[in-house]
Design a protein around this motif. Sequence first.
Motif, PDB file in Angstrom:
ATOM      1  N   ALA A   9      48.641  48.179  41.807  1.00 57.00           N
ATOM      2  CA  ALA A   9      48.035  46.862  41.534  1.00 57.00           C
ATOM      3  C   ALA A   9      47.867  46.665  40.043  1.00 57.00           C
ATOM      4  CB  ALA A   9      46.692  46.774  42.238  1.00 57.00           C
ATOM      5  N   GLN A  10      48.896  46.188  39.397  1.00 55.77           N
ATOM      6  CA  GLN A  10      48.863  46.078  37.943  1.00 55.77           C
ATOM      7  C   GLN A  10      48.774  44.645  37.440  1.00 55.77           C
ATOM      8  OE1 GLN A  10      48.568  48.737  36.155  1.00 55.77           O
ATOM      9  NE2 GLN A  10      48.970  50.202  37.769  1.00 55.77           N
ATOM     10  N   HIS A 310      41.702  41.238  46.576  1.00 56.26           N
ATOM     11  CA  HIS A 310      41.525  42.658  46.239  1.00 56.26           C
ATOM     12  C   HIS A 310      42.574  43.116  45.218  1.00 56.26           C
ATOM     13  CE1 HIS A 310      40.420  46.834  46.741  1.00 56.26           C
ATOM     14  NE2 HIS A 310      41.689  47.133  46.960  1.00 56.26           N
ATOM     15  N   VAL A 311      43.815  42.768  45.482  1.00 61.47           N
ATOM     16  CA  VAL A 311      44.893  43.179  44.564  1.00 61.47           C
ATOM     17  C   VAL A 311      44.652  42.576  43.172  1.00 61.47           C
ATOM     18  CG1 VAL A 311      47.367  42.885  44.080  1.00 61.47           C
ATOM     19  CG2 VAL A 311      46.614  43.528  46.378  1.00 61.47           C
ATOM     20  N   ASP A 318      41.495  47.334  36.385  1.00 59.11           N
ATOM     21  CA  ASP A 318      42.316  48.332  35.720  1.00 59.11           C
ATOM     22  C   ASP A 318      42.524  47.948  34.246  1.00 59.11           C
ATOM     23  OD1 ASP A 318      43.940  50.628  35.843  1.00 59.11           O
ATOM     24  OD2 ASP A 318      45.723  49.324  35.776  1.00 59.11           O
ATOM     25  N   TYR A 319      42.863  46.695  34.025  1.00 58.97           N
ATOM     26  CA  TYR A 319      43.100  46.180  32.667  1.00 58.97           C
ATOM     27  C   TYR A 319      41.816  46.276  31.835  1.00 58.97           C
ATOM     28  CZ  TYR A 319      44.498  42.691  29.111  1.00 58.97           C
ATOM     29  OH  TYR A 319      44.812  42.033  27.942  1.00 58.97           O
ATOM     30  N   ASN A 394      38.743  34.912  37.823  1.00 57.24           N
ATOM     31  CA  ASN A 394      38.912  35.498  36.493  1.00 57.24           C
ATOM     32  C   ASN A 394      40.378  35.848  36.243  1.00 57.24           C
ATOM     33  OD1 ASN A 394      35.743  36.960  36.995  1.00 57.24           O
ATOM     34  ND2 ASN A 394      36.219  35.539  35.339  1.00 57.24           N
ATOM     35  N   GLY A 395      40.703  35.898  34.944  1.00 53.64           N
ATOM     36  CA  GLY A 395      42.057  36.264  34.561  1.00 53.64           C
ATOM     37  C   GLY A 395      42.006  37.175  33.342  1.00 53.64           C
ATOM     38  N   LEU A 396      43.180  37.576  32.878  1.00 54.82           N
ATOM     39  CA  LEU A 396      43.231  38.474  31.723  1.00 54.82           C
ATOM     40  C   LEU A 396      42.574  37.834  30.503  1.00 54.82           C
ATOM     41  CD1 LEU A 396      46.867  39.893  32.086  1.00 54.82           C
ATOM     42  CD2 LEU A 396      44.705  40.925  32.833  1.00 54.82           C
ATOM     43  N   ALA A 397      42.651  36.496  30.401  1.00 54.50           N
ATOM     44  CA  ALA A 397      42.061  35.813  29.238  1.00 54.50           C
ATOM     45  C   ALA A 397      40.555  36.055  29.167  1.00 54.50           C
ATOM     46  CB  ALA A 397      42.349  34.313  29.312  1.00 54.50           C
ATOM     47  N   ASP A 398      39.900  36.168  30.328  1.00 54.80           N
ATOM     48  CA  ASP A 398      38.455  36.418  30.331  1.00 54.80           C
ATOM     49  C   ASP A 398      38.158  37.808  29.772  1.00 54.80           C
ATOM     50  OD1 ASP A 398      37.833  33.925  31.562  1.00 54.80           O
ATOM     51  OD2 ASP A 398      38.389  34.764  33.509  1.00 54.80           O
TER      52      ASP A 398
END
Length: 427
Positions: A9-10, A310-311, A318-319, A394-398
Motif C-alpha cells: 500500500a504505497q 484502508h489502503v 507510511d508516507y 487527506n492526501g500527500l499535500a496535507d
Amino acid sequence: MNAPCDPGAQTPILDLAADFPILSRPVHGRRLAYLDNGATTQKPAAVIEAEARFYRESNANIHRGVHWLSQHATELYDGARATVQRFLNAARADEIVFTRGTTEAINLVAQSWGRPRLAAGDEILLSTMEHHSNIVPWQLVCEQTGAVLKVIPVRDNGELDMAAFAGLLGERTRLLAITHVSNALGTVNPVAKMTRRAHEMGAVVLVDGAQAVAHQAVDVQAIGCDFYAFSGHKLYGPTGIGALYGRAELLRHMPPWQGGGDMIRTVAFDNTTFAPPPQRFEAGTPNIAGAIALAAAIDYVQGVGLARIHVHEQALLDYGTRALAAIPGVRLVGTAERKAGILSFLVDGIHPHDLGTILDAEGVAIRAGHHCAMPLMTRFGIPGTARASLGLYNGLADLDALVAAIHKAQELFGTRGGTASGNGRVA
Ligand code: PMP
C-alpha cells in the motif's frame, strides 16, 4: 481489522476532499490541512444534507404518534438502526442501541451489565492505552461494587504486552474492556484473539471501537466480542450520536440504566415493566436526526469502500511515518506493526502545545496534549504528544504541509538540524 498492513500500500488512491464543504474554507488565510480526525471528522455534504432533509421533510417524534409524519420518522430511525446492524455485521437489529457516543455506550455497559453483577474482588481487565472513556466508567463501577481494575501493560513500541495479558487473565476476570485502536498511538489491537482468550476464561468482552470504525471494516461476529461501542462523529457523521452493539443474550438480561419515556412497557406506581432491548436502553426522545445522518455517513463510507479507505490511509501513514522520522529532532511515539492512521510525535525542544499553535498558523490542524490517555503518557514519561490523525479525504499535500510547518516551528525555536530518530522508538 486484524489483517497485517498491506505492504504494497504505497499510493494514496482517494481524492474526496471536494465532498466535504468545510475543507475548502481557508484557515488563517491558508489551505486547511485537517489532520485532527482522531478528535472528530469533517462531514460530507451527503451527511449534512441528510440531517437537514430530516428536519425539512420528515421531522416528528418517533414511536408515539399515530400520524403519518411520526410513522415516517419512526421508519427512518428504525432504518438507521438496520444500517448500523449491517455496518457492524451484527446478527440482529435489536442488538444495536443508539447512544450519544462511545462514552455513553461504555457507561451503559458499566452501569447496566457491570453494576448488578460485579462483586468485591472481581477483576476488570483493561490496558494502559485506554482512553479515559474506557477507564473512568470502570473506576466508578469498581467503587460501587468492590471490583478491581487490572491493567495490561504497553511495550515500548506501543503494542500491548500479550504475555502480560495472558498472565493477568484469570478466574476472577469478569470483563475485558479493550480499545480496538489506540487514539494516542494508532496501535491496532488483536481484539479477536484477545476475545477468544477472555471467553476461554469465562469473561465478557467490550471493545471500544471509537478509533476503528472509520478505518477498516468491523465485523462484531468475526471478533466475537459481547459489546462494541463507537461514535458517529469519528465516522463522518454528526456529534451526539453513536451506538452500542450488545449480544442479544446479554442485553436481554440487563436492567435499564436510565428511566423515562419510550423504555417502558407499562407504568404504574406499584409496578413498572420495561420494554425489551434496544428500547429499554433508549429512555427519552433520542437523537432521531443524528441517527438518520449517521446512517447517511455509513452509506457514504460504504459507498467509498472501507477496503479502499484502508489502503489509502495506510499509504498516507507510511508516507507520513517516513517523512516525520526523517526530520532531525522528531521522535515518533507508537511504532506498532499494525497501526491505523495516527502519527503521534514529539519535536525536541518544542512543547507539543507550542507546536500545535505554530502549525495552526500554517493552516495545519493537529491535536496536542495527553489525548485523554493520561496513564499512557505517564507510561512513556511524557506530558503529551503532537498528533496528526488521518481521514479518507487527506492526501500527500496535507502531510507535506505538516512537514513544512514542523520545519518552520524548528526555525522559530532555533532547533532545526538535530538528529533524526529514524526508528522512532521512545523508550
Ligand atoms: N475511546 C476512544 C479510543 C476515543 O478516541 C474516544 C474519543 N476521542 C472515545 C473513546 C470517546 O468518544 P466520544 O467522546 O465520542 O464519546
